[in-house]
Motif scaffolding. Structure first.
Motif, PDB file in Angstrom:
ATOM      1  N   PRO A  18       0.816  -1.202  -0.043  1.00 20.88           N
ATOM      2  CA  PRO A  18       0.211   0.038  -0.178  1.00 20.88           C
ATOM      3  C   PRO A  18       0.889   1.336  -0.136  1.00 20.88           C
ATOM      4  N   GLU A  19       1.872   1.288   0.575  1.00 27.09           N
ATOM      5  CA  GLU A  19       2.733   2.410   0.465  1.00 27.09           C
ATOM      6  C   GLU A  19       3.454   2.977  -0.632  1.00 27.09           C
ATOM      7  N   VAL A  20       3.625   1.894  -1.498  1.00 24.16           N
ATOM      8  CA  VAL A  20       3.955   2.069  -2.733  1.00 24.16           C
ATOM      9  C   VAL A  20       2.831   2.867  -3.543  1.00 24.16           C
ATOM     10  N   LEU A  21       1.571   2.366  -3.493  1.00 29.15           N
ATOM     11  CA  LEU A  21       0.612   2.900  -3.975  1.00 29.15           C
ATOM     12  C   LEU A  21       0.010   4.417  -3.397  1.00 29.15           C
ATOM     13  N   ASP A  22       0.507   4.901  -2.138  1.00 29.10           N
ATOM     14  CA  ASP A  22       0.218   5.781  -1.363  1.00 29.10           C
ATOM     15  C   ASP A  22       1.629   6.700  -1.675  1.00 29.10           C
ATOM     16  N   TYR A  23       2.506   6.456  -2.475  1.00 26.05           N
ATOM     17  CA  TYR A  23       3.719   7.305  -2.775  1.00 26.05           C
ATOM     18  C   TYR A  23       4.442   7.598  -1.394  1.00 26.05           C
ATOM     19  N   GLU A  24       4.329   6.534  -0.338  1.00 29.00           N
ATOM     20  CA  GLU A  24       5.010   6.886   0.786  1.00 29.00           C
ATOM     21  C   GLU A  24       6.604   5.863   0.839  1.00 29.00           C
ATOM     22  N   PRO A  25       7.420   6.471   1.646  1.00 35.43           N
ATOM     23  CA  PRO A  25       8.528   5.641   1.693  1.00 35.43           C
ATOM     24  C   PRO A  25       8.698   4.381   1.520  1.00 35.43           C
ATOM     25  N   ILE A  26       9.489   3.961   0.906  1.00 40.59           N
ATOM     26  CA  ILE A  26       9.737   2.445   0.744  1.00 40.59           C
ATOM     27  C   ILE A  26      10.601   1.944   1.763  1.00 40.59           C
ATOM     28  N   SER A  27      10.479   0.650   2.183  1.00 47.54           N
ATOM     29  CA  SER A  27      11.725   0.469   2.972  1.00 47.54           C
ATOM     30  C   SER A  27      11.578  -1.369   2.904  1.00 47.54           C
ATOM     31  N   THR A  28      12.439  -1.879   3.816  1.00 50.10           N
ATOM     32  CA  THR A  28      12.508  -3.330   3.855  1.00 50.10           C
ATOM     33  C   THR A  28      11.030  -4.012   3.882  1.00 50.10           C
ATOM     34  N   ALA A  29      10.072  -3.187   4.804  1.00 45.28           N
ATOM     35  CA  ALA A  29       8.693  -3.775   5.071  1.00 45.28           C
ATOM     36  C   ALA A  29       7.829  -3.818   3.733  1.00 45.28           C
ATOM     37  N   THR A  30       8.273  -3.283   2.599  1.00 44.09           N
ATOM     38  CA  THR A  30       7.648  -2.955   1.364  1.00 44.09           C
ATOM     39  C   THR A  30       7.799  -4.644   0.828  1.00 44.09           C
ATOM     40  N   ASP A  31       9.157  -5.212   1.150  1.00 43.86           N
ATOM     41  CA  ASP A  31       9.446  -6.530   0.481  1.00 43.86           C
ATOM     42  C   ASP A  31       8.747  -7.532   1.253  1.00 43.86           C
ATOM     43  N   MET A  32       8.211  -7.336   2.552  1.00 43.63           N
ATOM     44  CA  MET A  32       7.573  -8.068   3.341  1.00 43.63           C
ATOM     45  C   MET A  32       6.288  -8.457   2.934  1.00 43.63           C
ATOM     46  N   TRP A  33       5.684  -7.234   2.589  1.00 42.77           N
ATOM     47  CA  TRP A  33       4.281  -7.358   1.987  1.00 42.77           C
ATOM     48  C   TRP A  33       4.180  -8.238   0.755  1.00 42.77           C
ATOM     49  N   SER A  34       5.138  -8.137   0.083  1.00 44.60           N
ATOM     50  CA  SER A  34       5.201  -9.067  -1.276  1.00 44.60           C
ATOM     51  C   SER A  34       5.433 -10.515  -1.020  1.00 44.60           C
ATOM     52  N   ILE A  35       6.026 -10.941   0.325  1.00 44.17           N
ATOM     53  CA  ILE A  35       6.412 -12.011   0.776  1.00 44.17           C
ATOM     54  C   ILE A  35       5.039 -12.701   1.214  1.00 44.17           C
ATOM     55  N   GLY A  36       4.077 -11.867   1.852  1.00 49.19           N
ATOM     56  CA  GLY A  36       2.885 -12.077   2.367  1.00 49.19           C
ATOM     57  C   GLY A  36       1.886 -12.602   1.070  1.00 49.19           C
ATOM     58  N   VAL A  37       2.136 -11.846  -0.107  1.00 51.51           N
ATOM     59  CA  VAL A  37       1.218 -12.184  -1.172  1.00 51.51           C
ATOM     60  C   VAL A  37       1.794 -13.484  -1.823  1.00 51.51           C
ATOM     61  N   LEU A  38       3.218 -13.469  -1.842  1.00 48.81           N
ATOM     62  CA  LEU A  38       3.581 -14.572  -2.358  1.00 48.81           C
ATOM     63  C   LEU A  38       3.244 -15.892  -1.888  1.00 48.81           C
ATOM     64  N   THR A  39       3.474 -16.100  -0.543  1.00 48.99           N
ATOM     65  CA  THR A  39       2.993 -17.039   0.204  1.00 48.99           C
ATOM     66  C   THR A  39       1.787 -17.330   0.196  1.00 48.99           C
ATOM     67  N   TYR A  40       0.696 -16.421   0.087  1.00 47.94           N
ATOM     68  CA  TYR A  40      -0.657 -16.813  -0.091  1.00 47.94           C
ATOM     69  C   TYR A  40      -0.897 -17.305  -1.567  1.00 47.94           C
ATOM     70  N   VAL A  41      -0.236 -16.882  -2.602  1.00 47.00           N
ATOM     71  CA  VAL A  41      -0.476 -17.464  -4.050  1.00 47.00           C
ATOM     72  C   VAL A  41       0.233 -19.007  -4.061  1.00 47.00           C
ATOM     73  N   MET A  42       1.260 -19.250  -3.186  1.00 49.46           N
ATOM     74  CA  MET A  42       1.992 -20.384  -3.433  1.00 49.46           C
ATOM     75  C   MET A  42       1.034 -21.559  -2.578  1.00 49.46           C
TER      76      MET A  42
END
Ligand code: ADP
Ligand code: MG
Length: 374
Positions: A211-235
């Motif tokens: 969401p922070e990417v869509l809201d144009y807020e700072p990117i951090s290591t947490a941004t990758d953690m979101w994607s890992i959540g999505v990835l795990t869901y898909v797997m």
């Protein structure tokens, strides 16, 4: 050396300018293709060793992108200690292209006419995420692969690097059957996050962006953690949690964290797996689990002995919990495991019954705003 946007352009690797074709023969079909690159299998003439050659154009849409490619090389170099990050062997430069010679996945078997054919071995985890029944991952598989993805990402995060494009197409398997290990590839969007100025950019792949990417807020290591959540869901489920009919709907689902955790989707999957995903799909990046916290999550040490190794998630009978006296252990009274050593010395996906594609390029900020406003 790092610029304002977190791009690193100082590299260790010597860029060769002698002809790539003097050293390597291209064999077989393409291994893959992304937005900017074509990846082909090649064989080193003197040793017979197979590699993957990633051909990157230095100019894209009339713009000089050499700096982006140097950044990709620099990131690969800084993660070269992790067994879960693809190894970079050599780099070549021509007038128009830079060629990254990488460790290769997907074995070639010579075919009768003397050429090579890429066998089904290795390749993207994407293939299995969308596979039916006997080829789909079991939860036990997903646990092992998730651990490896986390260990690879931990190595990046320890070096203040964020991948920013973690998705099934960028996670490769050393072999498909028997199921091998993972390698993280594609550092084209990766950035350093220890810069003084914050990295705020719109990048990534719609379904996997935080969401922070869509809201144009700072990117951090947490941004990758979101994607890992999505990835795990898909797997685990073969379904993409945020994907809507339209891009606009996908973005809305992400910003509202509209996720279906129902039994319909998580049929035969442990409660701990759901708990793991829920610790990542949290809108506030500061509240999201970090990679080290994930590595100590009880789901990763769950004994899935009672689940048949052969039975893919789709086929597991949800009634199995009746024959299992212990219900999954609540996450609160669990002993945390020691941390794992992390740095040792385009297609279709199912959404419920429908299929959809996610080959769309990421839209500009204005496009998102327009879409969200509409
Ligand atoms: P892009 O930046 O264009 O997305 P990637 O690095 O992701 O480029 O490569 C595109 C595709 O090529 C990947 O999704 C994968 O299928 C394949 N690929 C990339 N690297 C390798 C490799 N080392 N071995 C085998 N296949 C690869
Ligand atoms: Mg890619």
């Amino acid at each position: 050396m790092m610029n304002r946007n977190g791009m690193v352009t100082k590299i260790r690797t010597r860029i060769r300018t002698d002809p790539f074709k003097n050293i390597y023969d291209l064999v077989g079909r393409e291994l893959g293709r992304g937005k900017f690159a074509v990846v082909k299998k090649c064989v080193e003439k003197t040793t017979g060793k197979e590699h993957a050659a990633k051909f990157l154009k230095k100019r894209r849409k009339g713009q000089d992108c050499r700096g982006d490619i140097l950044n990709e090389i620099a990131v690969l170099e800084s993660a070269d200690m992790s067994p879960y990050v693809v190894a970079l062997h050599e780099v070549y430069e021509t007038t128009t292209e830079i060629i990254l010679v990488l460790e290769c996945f997907g074995e070639s078997v010579p075919i009768s006419d003397g050429g090579y054919e890429n066998s089904a071995a290795g390749g993207e985890i994407f293939t299995q995420c969308v596979a039916d029944n006997d080829e789909a991952f079991t939860e036990k598989d997903v646990i092992r692969l998730a651990k490896q993805i986390l260990m690879g990402v931990a190595c990046l995060h320890q070096n203040n690097i964020v991948h920013l494009d973690l998705k099934p197409q960028n996670i490769l398997l050393t072999s498909a059957q028997p199921l091998g290990d993972i390698r993280i590839v594609d550092f084209g969007l990766s950035r350093r996050v220890d810069s003084v100025s914050e990295v705020r950019e719109i990048l990534g792949t719609p379904e996997y962006v935080a969401p922070e990417v869509l809201d144009y807020e700072p990117i951090s290591t947490a941004t990758d953690m979101w994607s890992i959540g999505v990835l795990t869901y898909v797997m685990l489920t073969g379904e993409s949690p945020f994907l809507g009919e339209e891009k606009q709907e996908t973005f809305l689902n992400i910003s509202q964290v509209n996720v279906d955790y129902s039994q319909d989707v998580f049929h035969g999957v442990s409660d701990l797996a759901v708990d793991f995903i829920q610790s990542l799909l949290i809108k506030n990046p500061r509240k999201r689990a970090t990679v080290d916290q994930c590595l100590t999550h009880p789901w990763l040490s769950l004994d899935l002995h009672h689940l048949s190794l052969e039975a893919p998630l789709d086929e597991q009978d949800t009634s199995q919990s009746e024959s299992e006296p212990e219900s999954p252990i609540p996450s609160t009274d669990l002993v945390l495991m020691p941390s794992y050593p992390t740095c040792p010395g385009q297609g279709e996906l199912k959404s419920g019954r429908d299929t959809f594609s996610f080959t769309e390029p990421f839209p500009s900020r204005t496009e998102i705003q327009q879409e969200l406003i509409c």
